[in-house]
Design a protein around this motif. Structure first.
Motif, PDB file in Angstrom:
ATOM      1  N   GLY A   1     -48.458 -39.537  11.677  1.00 26.12           N
ATOM      2  CA  GLY A   1     -47.148 -39.974  11.208  1.00 26.12           C
ATOM      3  C   GLY A   1     -46.690 -41.251  11.888  1.00 26.12           C
ATOM      4  O   GLY A   1     -46.123 -42.145  11.247  1.00 26.12           O
ATOM      5  N   ILE A   2     -46.957 -41.375  13.186  1.00 24.64           N
ATOM      6  CA  ILE A   2     -46.573 -42.572  13.932  1.00 24.64           C
ATOM      7  C   ILE A   2     -47.273 -43.804  13.366  1.00 24.64           C
ATOM      8  O   ILE A   2     -46.644 -44.827  13.078  1.00 24.64           O
ATOM      9  N   THR A   3     -48.597 -43.713  13.204  1.00 22.13           N
ATOM     10  CA  THR A   3     -49.339 -44.875  12.714  1.00 22.13           C
ATOM     11  C   THR A   3     -48.969 -45.198  11.271  1.00 22.13           C
ATOM     12  O   THR A   3     -48.873 -46.364  10.882  1.00 22.13           O
ATOM     13  N   ASN A   4     -48.705 -44.169  10.477  1.00 21.81           N
ATOM     14  CA  ASN A   4     -48.306 -44.378   9.087  1.00 21.81           C
ATOM     15  C   ASN A   4     -46.953 -45.078   9.009  1.00 21.81           C
ATOM     16  O   ASN A   4     -46.764 -46.017   8.229  1.00 21.81           O
ATOM     17  N   GLY A   5     -46.020 -44.617   9.828  1.00 23.74           N
ATOM     18  CA  GLY A   5     -44.687 -45.199   9.804  1.00 23.74           C
ATOM     19  C   GLY A   5     -44.648 -46.642  10.264  1.00 23.74           C
ATOM     20  O   GLY A   5     -44.007 -47.493   9.645  1.00 23.74           O
ATOM     21  N   LEU A   6     -45.357 -46.935  11.337  1.00 23.09           N
ATOM     22  CA  LEU A   6     -45.327 -48.288  11.897  1.00 23.09           C
ATOM     23  C   LEU A   6     -46.146 -49.274  11.070  1.00 23.09           C
ATOM     24  O   LEU A   6     -45.869 -50.477  11.093  1.00 23.09           O
ATOM     25  N   THR A   7     -47.141 -48.777  10.344  1.00 28.83           N
ATOM     26  CA  THR A   7     -47.960 -49.682   9.534  1.00 28.83           C
ATOM     27  C   THR A   7     -47.126 -50.377   8.467  1.00 28.83           C
ATOM     28  O   THR A   7     -47.395 -51.535   8.110  1.00 28.83           O
ATOM     29  N   THR A   8     -46.104 -49.709   7.958  1.00 32.42           N
ATOM     30  CA  THR A   8     -45.251 -50.352   6.966  1.00 32.42           C
ATOM     31  C   THR A   8     -44.531 -51.568   7.555  1.00 32.42           C
ATOM     32  O   THR A   8     -44.293 -52.555   6.854  1.00 32.42           O
ATOM     33  N   ILE A   9     -44.213 -51.507   8.847  1.00 35.64           N
ATOM     34  CA  ILE A   9     -43.606 -52.651   9.534  1.00 35.64           C
ATOM     35  C   ILE A   9     -44.655 -53.724   9.795  1.00 35.64           C
ATOM     36  O   ILE A   9     -44.424 -54.913   9.559  1.00 35.64           O
TER      37      ILE A   9
END
Length: 198
Positions: free
Chosen positions: A111-119
């Motif tokens: 979830g962390i990597t998924n969320g930050l990848t959008t940024i």
């Protein structure tokens, strides 16, 4: 900030395309198969449902933490951290002891990597290439991302059918490592470009 030009710009764009395409494949596959992968970490189907939903909480919290504490973090370094967590999440799945702790660790890290990848998808190209032609750059980078994101669920299912879930997750781990390596090379390339100039 200094932006890359010429051959340095082209190479950075190729490397970042690899990062984003590899990430897209993993995220696309997991969009359809996350509950099954979580369950295979050694939990019941019922537990897999709520543990998989923790991914959404983790990605939202990761974005909030970046918003509050990441102001002074260069987008390239944010990208390096974000992409490094991708294979780490699958490493937790592979090497953790079967059960709720491992399933939770996987879901949270993913979830962390998924969320930050959008940024990262928006911030890194701006840092690398500047505001000039920014929309065109995003359009070029979006093509492989969208294609691989779309085909990934089917390809992942085919790999599961052919070799089993463990093999399929191993493929995602390898793709995540590819993304991480490409990101590290791109970061080094960017630093070299700053040192040598365009």
């Amino acid at each position: 900030s200094v932006v890359l030009e010429g051959a340095q710009r082209t190479m950075a764009m190729i490397l970042f395309s690899v990062v984003m395409a590899a990430s897209a494949f993993v995220f696309g596959a997991m969009a359809a198969h996350l509950p099954a992968v979580v369950e295979a970490a050694g939990v019941t189907a019922a537990a897999a449902g709520w543990i998989a939903s923790v991914k959404g909480v983790a990605q939202t919290l990761a974005r909030l933490v970046d918003l509050v504490f990441g102001r002074n973090l260069h987008p390239i370094n944010l990208g390096r951290l974000t992409v490094a967590v991708l294979p780490l999440s699958f490493a937790a799945w592979f090497f953790g002891t079967a059960g709720v702790v491992t399933a939770l660790a996987f879901s949270i890290l993913f979830g962390i990597t998924n969320g930050l990848t959008t940024i990262v998808r928006g911030a890194v190209p701006l840092a690398l290439f500047g505001a000039k032609g920014y929309g065109e750059v995003l359009g070029i980078l979006a093509t492989p991302y969208l294609v691989l994101n779309a085909v990934a669920p089917v390809v992942f299912a085919m790999i599961v059918d052919a070799g089993g879930l463990t093999v399929a997750v191993g493929v995602l781990f390898a793709v995540g490592v590819l993304a991480m390596v490409a990101m590290e090379i791109m970061g080094a390339w960017y630093r070299r470009g700053l040192e040598n100039g365009p």
